[in-house]
Write a protein that holds these residues in place. Structure first.
Motif, PDB file in Angstrom:
ATOM      1  N   ILE A 151      -7.802   7.023   9.130  1.00  0.00           N
ATOM      2  CA  ILE A 151      -8.827   7.091   8.082  1.00  0.00           C
ATOM      3  C   ILE A 151      -9.396   8.508   7.995  1.00  0.00           C
ATOM      4  O   ILE A 151      -9.712   8.999   6.911  1.00  0.00           O
ATOM      5  CB  ILE A 151      -9.939   6.060   8.344  1.00  0.00           C
ATOM      6  CG1 ILE A 151      -9.387   4.642   8.156  1.00  0.00           C
ATOM      7  CG2 ILE A 151     -11.133   6.282   7.424  1.00  0.00           C
ATOM      8  CD1 ILE A 151     -10.368   3.543   8.497  1.00  0.00           C
TER       9      ILE A 151
ATOM     10  N   THR B 204       1.256   5.351   0.155  1.00  0.00           N
ATOM     11  CA  THR B 204       0.598   6.484   0.803  1.00  0.00           C
ATOM     12  C   THR B 204       1.290   7.771   0.401  1.00  0.00           C
ATOM     13  O   THR B 204       2.513   7.875   0.493  1.00  0.00           O
ATOM     14  CB  THR B 204       0.630   6.335   2.335  1.00  0.00           C
ATOM     15  OG1 THR B 204      -0.042   5.132   2.716  1.00  0.00           O
ATOM     16  CG2 THR B 204      -0.059   7.513   3.006  1.00  0.00           C
TER      17      THR B 204
ATOM     18  N   GLU C 228     -12.734  -2.020   5.251  1.00  0.00           N
ATOM     19  CA  GLU C 228     -11.548  -2.815   5.574  1.00  0.00           C
ATOM     20  C   GLU C 228     -11.302  -2.837   7.079  1.00  0.00           C
ATOM     21  O   GLU C 228     -11.004  -3.893   7.660  1.00  0.00           O
ATOM     22  CB  GLU C 228     -10.334  -2.223   4.862  1.00  0.00           C
ATOM     23  CG  GLU C 228      -9.027  -2.945   5.107  1.00  0.00           C
ATOM     24  CD  GLU C 228      -7.874  -2.253   4.408  1.00  0.00           C
ATOM     25  OE1 GLU C 228      -7.549  -2.644   3.273  1.00  0.00           O
ATOM     26  OE2 GLU C 228      -7.321  -1.304   5.001  1.00  0.00           O
ATOM     27  N   GLN C 229     -11.458  -1.682   7.719  1.00  0.00           N
ATOM     28  CA  GLN C 229     -11.228  -1.604   9.161  1.00  0.00           C
ATOM     29  C   GLN C 229     -12.281  -2.374   9.933  1.00  0.00           C
ATOM     30  O   GLN C 229     -11.976  -3.003  10.957  1.00  0.00           O
ATOM     31  CB  GLN C 229     -11.198  -0.136   9.610  1.00  0.00           C
ATOM     32  CG  GLN C 229     -11.015   0.072  11.109  1.00  0.00           C
ATOM     33  CD  GLN C 229      -9.743  -0.541  11.651  1.00  0.00           C
ATOM     34  OE1 GLN C 229      -8.837  -0.892  10.895  1.00  0.00           O
ATOM     35  NE2 GLN C 229      -9.653  -0.672  12.959  1.00  0.00           N
TER      36      GLN C 229
ATOM     37  N   ARG D  25      -6.079   3.483  13.911  1.00  0.00           N
ATOM     38  CA  ARG D  25      -6.436   3.250  12.508  1.00  0.00           C
ATOM     39  C   ARG D  25      -7.610   4.136  12.083  1.00  0.00           C
ATOM     40  O   ARG D  25      -7.641   4.655  10.971  1.00  0.00           O
ATOM     41  CB  ARG D  25      -6.774   1.779  12.297  1.00  0.00           C
ATOM     42  CG  ARG D  25      -5.568   0.841  12.421  1.00  0.00           C
ATOM     43  CD  ARG D  25      -5.895  -0.547  11.929  1.00  0.00           C
ATOM     44  NE  ARG D  25      -4.759  -1.444  12.035  1.00  0.00           N
ATOM     45  CZ  ARG D  25      -4.625  -2.396  12.945  1.00  0.00           C
ATOM     46  NH1 ARG D  25      -5.593  -2.579  13.839  1.00  0.00           N
ATOM     47  NH2 ARG D  25      -3.567  -3.171  12.973  1.00  0.00           N
TER      48      ARG D  25
ATOM     49  N   HIS E 278      -4.307   6.834  -0.394  1.00  0.00           N
ATOM     50  CA  HIS E 278      -3.851   5.447  -0.341  1.00  0.00           C
ATOM     51  C   HIS E 278      -4.251   4.719  -1.619  1.00  0.00           C
ATOM     52  O   HIS E 278      -5.358   4.896  -2.121  1.00  0.00           O
ATOM     53  CB  HIS E 278      -4.482   4.696   0.839  1.00  0.00           C
ATOM     54  CG  HIS E 278      -4.110   5.236   2.191  1.00  0.00           C
ATOM     55  ND1 HIS E 278      -2.818   5.271   2.645  1.00  0.00           N
ATOM     56  CD2 HIS E 278      -4.869   5.741   3.194  1.00  0.00           C
ATOM     57  CE1 HIS E 278      -2.799   5.779   3.875  1.00  0.00           C
ATOM     58  NE2 HIS E 278      -4.037   6.074   4.217  1.00  0.00           N
TER      59      HIS E 278
ATOM     60  N   LEU F  28      -8.055   4.227  -3.103  1.00  0.00           N
ATOM     61  CA  LEU F  28      -8.917   3.825  -1.990  1.00  0.00           C
ATOM     62  C   LEU F  28      -9.644   5.036  -1.404  1.00  0.00           C
ATOM     63  O   LEU F  28      -9.023   6.054  -1.086  1.00  0.00           O
ATOM     64  CB  LEU F  28      -8.087   3.139  -0.912  1.00  0.00           C
ATOM     65  CG  LEU F  28      -7.404   1.828  -1.340  1.00  0.00           C
ATOM     66  CD1 LEU F  28      -6.499   1.303  -0.238  1.00  0.00           C
ATOM     67  CD2 LEU F  28      -8.441   0.784  -1.721  1.00  0.00           C
TER      68      LEU F  28
ATOM     69  N   ARG G 157       0.830  -1.210   0.000  1.00  0.00           N
ATOM     70  CA  ARG G 157       0.000   0.000   0.000  1.00  0.00           C
ATOM     71  C   ARG G 157       0.860   1.254   0.000  1.00  0.00           C
ATOM     72  O   ARG G 157       1.639   1.499   0.927  1.00  0.00           O
ATOM     73  CB  ARG G 157      -0.942   0.000   1.195  1.00  0.00           C
ATOM     74  CG  ARG G 157      -1.814   1.250   1.312  1.00  0.00           C
ATOM     75  CD  ARG G 157      -2.989   1.025   2.229  1.00  0.00           C
ATOM     76  NE  ARG G 157      -3.859  -0.020   1.696  1.00  0.00           N
ATOM     77  CZ  ARG G 157      -4.942  -0.485   2.321  1.00  0.00           C
ATOM     78  NH1 ARG G 157      -5.279  -0.005   3.504  1.00  0.00           N
ATOM     79  NH2 ARG G 157      -5.678  -1.436   1.774  1.00  0.00           N
TER      80      ARG G 157
ATOM     81  N   ASP H 298     -13.945   2.671   1.416  1.00  0.00           N
ATOM     82  CA  ASP H 298     -13.155   1.442   1.244  1.00  0.00           C
ATOM     83  C   ASP H 298     -12.378   1.124   2.519  1.00  0.00           C
ATOM     84  O   ASP H 298     -12.363  -0.020   2.987  1.00  0.00           O
ATOM     85  CB  ASP H 298     -12.168   1.592   0.087  1.00  0.00           C
ATOM     86  CG  ASP H 298     -12.854   1.699  -1.262  1.00  0.00           C
ATOM     87  OD1 ASP H 298     -13.959   1.139  -1.411  1.00  0.00           O
ATOM     88  OD2 ASP H 298     -12.289   2.354  -2.161  1.00  0.00           O
ATOM     89  N   LEU H 299     -11.726   2.128   3.057  1.00  0.00           N
ATOM     90  CA  LEU H 299     -10.900   1.926   4.248  1.00  0.00           C
ATOM     91  C   LEU H 299     -11.742   1.623   5.474  1.00  0.00           C
ATOM     92  O   LEU H 299     -11.329   0.858   6.345  1.00  0.00           O
ATOM     93  CB  LEU H 299     -10.026   3.156   4.481  1.00  0.00           C
ATOM     94  CG  LEU H 299      -9.008   3.432   3.375  1.00  0.00           C
ATOM     95  CD1 LEU H 299      -8.378   4.808   3.550  1.00  0.00           C
ATOM     96  CD2 LEU H 299      -7.930   2.365   3.354  1.00  0.00           C
ATOM     97  N   GLN H 300     -12.921   2.211   5.568  1.00  0.00           N
ATOM     98  CA  GLN H 300     -13.814   1.925   6.693  1.00  0.00           C
ATOM     99  C   GLN H 300     -14.293   0.475   6.652  1.00  0.00           C
ATOM    100  O   GLN H 300     -14.354  -0.191   7.690  1.00  0.00           O
ATOM    101  CB  GLN H 300     -14.998   2.892   6.686  1.00  0.00           C
ATOM    102  CG  GLN H 300     -14.625   4.310   7.095  1.00  0.00           C
ATOM    103  CD  GLN H 300     -15.781   5.276   6.942  1.00  0.00           C
ATOM    104  OE1 GLN H 300     -16.721   5.042   6.158  1.00  0.00           O
ATOM    105  NE2 GLN H 300     -15.742   6.379   7.669  1.00  0.00           N
TER     106      GLN H 300
END
Length: 257
Positions: free
Chosen positions: A198, A62, A103-104, A194, A218, A95, A60, A99-101
């Motif tokens: 986000i 950043t 995933e988390q 995390r 990301h 992302l 990943r 998407d990240l939420q």
């Protein structure tokens, strides 16, 4: 324990590490920011500043992105205004916060399950700590004579005794409670960190005239591209739409030697 052992054995060898460096095009400004190269693309109504990272990554990437409004009208800027692709035109997914939420949430669910199983194991072990078993056996030989006839006898007996020590059980349970509390506290801190990261990801925001908005960007580098970069650096193009302007910035993906 067997499940965790299997997971440990399944962990692959150390993954290759990569770095993503900005490559300036004609007319783009380059500056160093805390030892890291940053590129600024200027257009009529907007400017985009892209800062790389001094940290390597395995999958990943950043970047830090800032959009500046040099026009007299506001404009919206978010991940929907950003795209990434190879020189061949093959797209790379950027992302979003959503998407990240997602995933988390998946990560938190699995981590909570693992912590719950570990806590249950600690409690079971503590509950059994107060019990102890003692084992013993004895052998008896008997000799004698009845009239003129001698005799001999042998008997064997074994057994076990279970005892309970409430003090030992209390100490073990207290220690298990401390370990469980610390484990859940560490998990909560990791989740909070995390979630805070986000919040720093670029999300649709109105940039006022003369103002600026920025955050983290990301995107995951597909394995095919990483394998190519292991042999030779790969160019990745980032495209930004802001206030009707198009900004294109070249990045170079290279394996860290």
């Amino acid at each position: 324990m067997m499940i965790f052992a299997a997971l440990v054995l399944a962990v692959p060898a150390q993954a290759a590490q990569f770095v993503l460096r900005p490559i300036p095009s004609e007319g783009q400004e380059v500056a160093m920011d805390a030892g890291v190269a940053a590129i600024q693309s200027n257009r009529a109504q907007s400017a985009i500043r892209i800062r790389g990272s001094d940290e390597t990554f395995s999958k990943r990437a950043t970047l830090q992105i800032v959009a500046m409004n040099v026009d007299e009208k506001p404009f919206n800027f978010g991940t929907e205004n950003i795209s990434a692709s190879l020189a061949s035109g093959e797209a790379i997914q950027v992302l979003t916060v959503a998407d990240l939420q997602r995933e988390q949430r998946r990560r938190m669910a699995w981590a909570a399950l693992a912590a719950g199983l570990a806590a249950a194991g600690n409690n079971i072990q503590a509950a059994n700590a107060g019990y102890s078993n003692s084992y013993g056996s004895f052998n008896t030989n008997t000799y004698g004579q009845i009239g003129s006839t001698p005799f001999y006898g042998n008997s064997f007996t074994s057994g076990s005794v279970t005892t309970y020590n409430p003090g030992q059980a209390y100490v073990a349970q207290s220690l298990a409670n401390q370990q469980n509390d610390q484990m859940f506290a560490n998990l909560a801190n990791q989740n909070a960190a995390r979630l805070q990261e986000i919040k720093e990801v670029i999300a649709t925001t109105t940039v006022a005239p003369g103002g600026a908005y920025g955050g983290l960007l990301h995107f995951d580098i597909p394995s095919k591209i990483r394998n190519q970069a292991k042999k030779a650096p790969v160019r990745i193009q980032l495209s930004f739409q802001a206030a009707g302007d198009t900004h294109q910035v070249q990045m170079e993906l290279a394996k860290v030697k």
